[in-house]
Design an enzyme around this catalytic site. Sequence first.
Site, mmCIF file in Angstrom:
data_model
loop_
_atom_site.group_PDB
_atom_site.id
_atom_site.type_symbol
_atom_site.label_atom_id
_atom_site.label_comp_id
_atom_site.label_asym_id
_atom_site.label_seq_id
_atom_site.Cartn_x
_atom_site.Cartn_y
_atom_site.Cartn_z
ATOM 1 N N ASP A 183 1.039 -1.465 -0.006
ATOM 2 C CA ASP A 183 0.023 0.031 0.105
ATOM 3 C C ASP A 183 1.158 1.094 0.074
ATOM 4 O O ASP A 183 1.869 1.349 0.783
ATOM 5 C CB ASP A 183 -0.894 0.050 1.148
ATOM 6 C CG ASP A 183 -1.876 1.095 1.175
ATOM 7 O OD1 ASP A 183 -2.931 1.219 0.437
ATOM 8 O OD2 ASP A 183 -1.489 2.316 1.883
ATOM 9 N N GLU A 267 -1.359 -1.656 -5.926
ATOM 10 C CA GLU A 267 -2.454 -0.878 -6.457
ATOM 11 C C GLU A 267 -2.203 -0.210 -7.740
ATOM 12 O O GLU A 267 -1.154 0.366 -7.792
ATOM 13 C CB GLU A 267 -2.925 -0.039 -5.583
ATOM 14 C CG GLU A 267 -4.103 -0.278 -4.720
ATOM 15 C CD GLU A 267 -4.809 0.873 -3.704
ATOM 16 O OE1 GLU A 267 -5.779 0.551 -3.341
ATOM 17 O OE2 GLU A 267 -3.968 1.872 -3.621
ATOM 18 N N ASP A 363 -2.832 1.639 6.591
ATOM 19 C CA ASP A 363 -1.897 1.555 5.543
ATOM 20 C C ASP A 363 -1.791 -0.017 5.512
ATOM 21 O O ASP A 363 -1.669 -0.725 4.303
ATOM 22 C CB ASP A 363 -0.663 2.205 5.641
ATOM 23 C CG ASP A 363 -0.887 3.576 5.319
ATOM 24 O OD1 ASP A 363 -1.824 4.131 4.645
ATOM 25 O OD2 ASP A 363 0.044 4.267 6.207
#
Length: 403
Positions: A183, A267, A363
């Site tokens: 993340d 991501e 996170d």
Amino acid sequence: MQRLQAFKYELMPDGEQQRNMRRFAGSCRFVFNKALALQQAHYAEGKKKLSYADLCKHLTEWRKSSETQWLSETHSQPLQQTLKDLERAYQNFFEKRADFPRFKKKGQSDNFRYPQGCKLDQGNSRIFLPKLGWVRYRNCREVLGVVKNVTVSGKQGKWFVSIQTEREIEAPVHPSTAIVGIDMGIARFATLSDGSYFAPLNSFKRQENALVKAQRAKSRKQKFSNNWKKAKAKVQKIHARIGNARRDYLHKATTTISQNHAMVCIEDLQVRKLSKSAAGTTETPGKNVRAKSGLNKAILDQGWFEFRRQLDYKLAWNGGQLVAVPPRNTSRTCPCCGHVANENRLSQARFECVNCGFEENADLVGAINVLRAGHARLACADTSPAVGASGQEPTEATQAIAA
Ligand SMILES: [Zn+2]
């Protein structure tokens, strides 16, 4: 598999070679800008965009014209390569990877590229560059593979050569079988789903004051005076220091991650979009422009884009794989019970599930969810390709990071 790799060295040119290199770089910049102006004029008149071949014809005319005859002193191939660069800049713009091509300024991109005709003499630490002759370089490591093209670039009075090579290597097998989710954040640069994390870089913030001070000092000086030149050199030095610190940090982080994990899920954030949206347009100004521009600056500062680029090629080199997952609800889903709600995320830093009460660093929750999404992607599509895991070392995507 084929591996493309670049080897960069500092050149040690003599005076004449330096003058010629400055001239070649200047000619390339001139051609780039002239061709860009021509494209813009064509567009303004509602005409079709000129192709690379069209531009090459123009270039031939410019080299013959009495006004710009000095262009013929530069080897034609680097000039044509410049037109190719413009072509690619347009392509990147059309495919929404970059802003509209900008005019080049002196001192910003002093470089030129030979597609062929260079000879490497590693034993004597010298390279033959067309129209420049043999140039010596600081030989710090061996060049591997077949030379594909050679770029000469100047920065702060020094000249460098970057030799792009190609070679066949055995497909590597990654020593690890670990898979991890990452993340990306502001408070922590990168959080891994195993709980470890990388502190924020903030190199720019640390140096920001020094930079502002140096820039102010420069603005007080009489332009082009000796003191102004000194002040300018100082500004450039701080810029270089910031860049070096950032590069060093990113390389260390991506090397560690790509060595310890065979598969990395990340991501699929469009960094460009994030940094773009804040200002909005004149009709619809962005909300929270100030807060967001702070965030955007931090994003750019930390070089997420560069981080991903490095992870991609380093994983590929080690036989690993980068898996991009769509960023859907990764920050709002409870990894314990699967409940999705905005309210789960109490703050930027804290996650607390409103359904089951699970509590964790936000996170880390994001990283766990990214890892799950990666697993899901791999399970449903065995053939899902990695994000361009091509074994290449693409050039630094400056257009994405340049603010
Ligand atoms: Zn829950």
